[in-house]
Design an enzyme around this catalytic site. Structure first.
Site, PDB file in Angstrom:
ATOM      1  CE1 TYR A 103      45.125  34.790  45.310  1.00  0.00           C
ATOM      2  CE2 TYR A 103      47.103  33.775  44.397  1.00  0.00           C
ATOM      3  CZ  TYR A 103      46.126  34.747  44.350  1.00  0.00           C
ATOM      4  OH  TYR A 103      46.138  35.667  43.328  1.00  0.00           O
TER       5      TYR A 103
ATOM      6  CB  VAL B 213      40.693  41.574  34.512  1.00  0.00           C
ATOM      7  CG1 VAL B 213      39.206  41.436  34.796  1.00  0.00           C
ATOM      8  CG2 VAL B 213      40.925  42.595  33.400  1.00  0.00           C
ATOM      9  CB  ALA B 214      40.579  40.930  40.326  1.00  0.00           C
TER      10      ALA B 214
ATOM     11  CG  ASP C  53      31.770  43.186  30.744  1.00  0.00           C
ATOM     12  OD1 ASP C  53      32.861  42.786  31.204  1.00  0.00           O
ATOM     13  OD2 ASP C  53      30.840  42.416  30.440  1.00  0.00           O
ATOM     14  CB  ALA C  54      37.558  44.473  30.436  1.00  0.00           C
TER      15      ALA C  54
ATOM     16  CB  THR D 117      44.586  45.029  46.182  1.00  0.00           C
ATOM     17  OG1 THR D 117      44.323  43.613  46.269  1.00  0.00           O
ATOM     18  CG2 THR D 117      46.063  45.245  45.862  1.00  0.00           C
TER      19      THR D 117
ATOM     20  CB  SER E 230      43.450  51.269  34.004  1.00  0.00           C
ATOM     21  OG  SER E 230      42.144  51.813  33.796  1.00  0.00           O
TER      22      SER E 230
ATOM     23  CD  GLU F  57      36.167  51.478  39.427  1.00  0.00           C
ATOM     24  OE1 GLU F  57      35.373  51.501  40.393  1.00  0.00           O
ATOM     25  OE2 GLU F  57      37.211  50.784  39.428  1.00  0.00           O
TER      26      GLU F  57
END
Length: 408
Positions: free
Chosen positions: A247, A148-149, A119-120, A288, A57, A83
């Site tokens: 990509y 999520v990246a 940590d998701a 981004t 997010s 973060e």
């Protein structure tokens, strides 16, 4: 921590510090740019609203999903990101400061949004989220946005850690790319990326594919937390044929294909169990922190902006459309693969032909005439809170901003 004047220090597109005031202003600007909220459905009390979970997010499209969800759909719920806190020597990551600013906006809007840092991919985070939904949000979840990246993921079942790589499949890829020297002078150069080898594809799919998204759904469903009509969307990207070899046809593309296959499987399951839906949302190009790391993407995005100008749709406006479709304010518009397409402004034949012509003619000598470099450079700096209009960068600022408190 003593207030200090922050100046941008960077290695290429990576900045070593972030500016908290600039990050706050950036979030405020995104909030203002989000279209006016949709009408509140009849019977919904003021301050109430759908319960949503946004995973990833704090940056890029995930941040846009959080802000657009707050303003456009009146969501409450949980936002998860990963973060780094400020230290004596370094500022916090930009996402830390953006999260603090988003929390203030949510509070001012009267929305109960909890921000979790961790940590998701871990089951402990999934348990923490499930407990909060159960104890704080009435035991029901209406929406889940997955954005999520990450460079690596540890599988909670096996303990194996997988690493994602950005490589073409089958053969090496040589492409033009855009770089800036220490003085900010642009250079168009060619770079070659070696092809995937060994289990590169499998590892990248394990990190960036649909496994963790599905694990989240399984975890929450197992706790009986999915509301009737629950909807979930994973954010994705397809892009241009100019960048496809590295990509969409590369290792990351294999992961995106897995994400889309996961969406189809989840959609079938959710339809049967809760009358729900799972989709991927294909977003348009944007600057981004993730996209600037991909060779060719910076050049493509700068050229695309040169062609479209202000018609390049920013993430906050795209995600407002996504929320409208998920909540039923607007009809759900799916392509033949069952994907929501928010990238149509970018992929018309006319636009792509114009970008391809500029790509062919792009050299160090010509790039300033073909791409919107001023915009691109400013967008990169704004990712870290610099070059944001209205901010006094000569003034000392506090960097020890706390993470939002989520006490009741």
């Amino acid at each position: 921590m003593t207030d200090r004047v922050l100046t941008p220090r960077n290695r290429g597109f990576l900045f070593l510090d972030s500016h908290p005031v600039g990050c706050r202003q950036l979030v405020a600007d995104m909030w203002q740019a989000c279209p006016a909220p949709a009408p509140t459905p009849s019977g919904v009390p003021e301050g109430d609203g759908p319960v949503a979970l946004v995973i990833g997010s704090s940056a890029g499209y995930g941040l846009a999903a959080t802000l657009a969800g707050l303003k456009r759909a009146g969501i409450r719920g949980i936002a998860v990101s990963f973060e780094k806190a400020p230290t004596v020597r370094r500022t916090a990551t930009a996402g830390w400061y953006r999260t603090a600013a988003t929390a203030d906006i949510a509070r001012a809007a009267g929305r109960d949004l909890v921000f979790l840092n961790g940590d998701a991919f871990s089951d402990s985070m999934k348990d923490q989220v499930a407990d909060l939904i159960e104890q704080r949000f009435g035991g029901r979840l209406d929406y889940l946005i997955y954005s999520v990246a990450a460079p690596r993921r540890t599988d909670p079942d096996t303990g194996a850690t997988y690493a994602s790589v950005l490589k073409p499949i089958g053969r090496a890829n040589r492409t033009k790319t855009l770089a800036f020297d220490d003085e900010g002078v642009p250079e168009v150069r060619e770079v070659e990326t070696a092809p995937a080898e060994g289990d590169d594809v499998r590892q990248t799919v394990a990190v960036m594919g649909g496994a963790d998204w599905e694990r989240w759904i399984d975890h929450l469903a197992g706790r009986g937390l999915l509301a009737d009509g629950f909807a979930t969307a994973a954010l994705s990207y397809i892009g241009s044929s100019l960048t496809a070899a590295l990509y969409r046809q590369g290792t990351i593309g294999a992961a995106k294909a897995d994400l889309e296959a996961t969406a189809r499987n989840l959609n079938e399951r959710l339809d049967k169990t809760v009358g729900g839906r799972a989709v991927t949302s294909v977003n348009g190009a944007a600057v981004t922190q993730s996209s600037t790391a991909i060779p060719g993407i910076a050049l493509y995005t700068g050229l695309l902006r040169g062609v479209l100008g202000d018609d390049l749709v920013p993430p906050i406006q795209q995600l407002a459309v996504l929320w409208d479709q998920l909540t039923g304010v607007a009809p759900l518009a799916l392509d033949d693969e069952g994907r929501i397409r928010l990238d149509t402004f970018e992929l018309t034949d006319e636009v792509q032909a114009a970008v391809a012509e500029r790509w062919e003619g792009a050299t160090t000598a010509t790039i300033a005439d073909l791409a919107d470099l001023d915009w691109f450079r400013a967008e990169v700096r704004r990712l870290y809170g610099f070059s944001v209009p209205g901010v006094d960068y000569t003034a000392p600022v506090a960097t020890d901003i706390p993470w939002p408190d989520h006490a009741s």
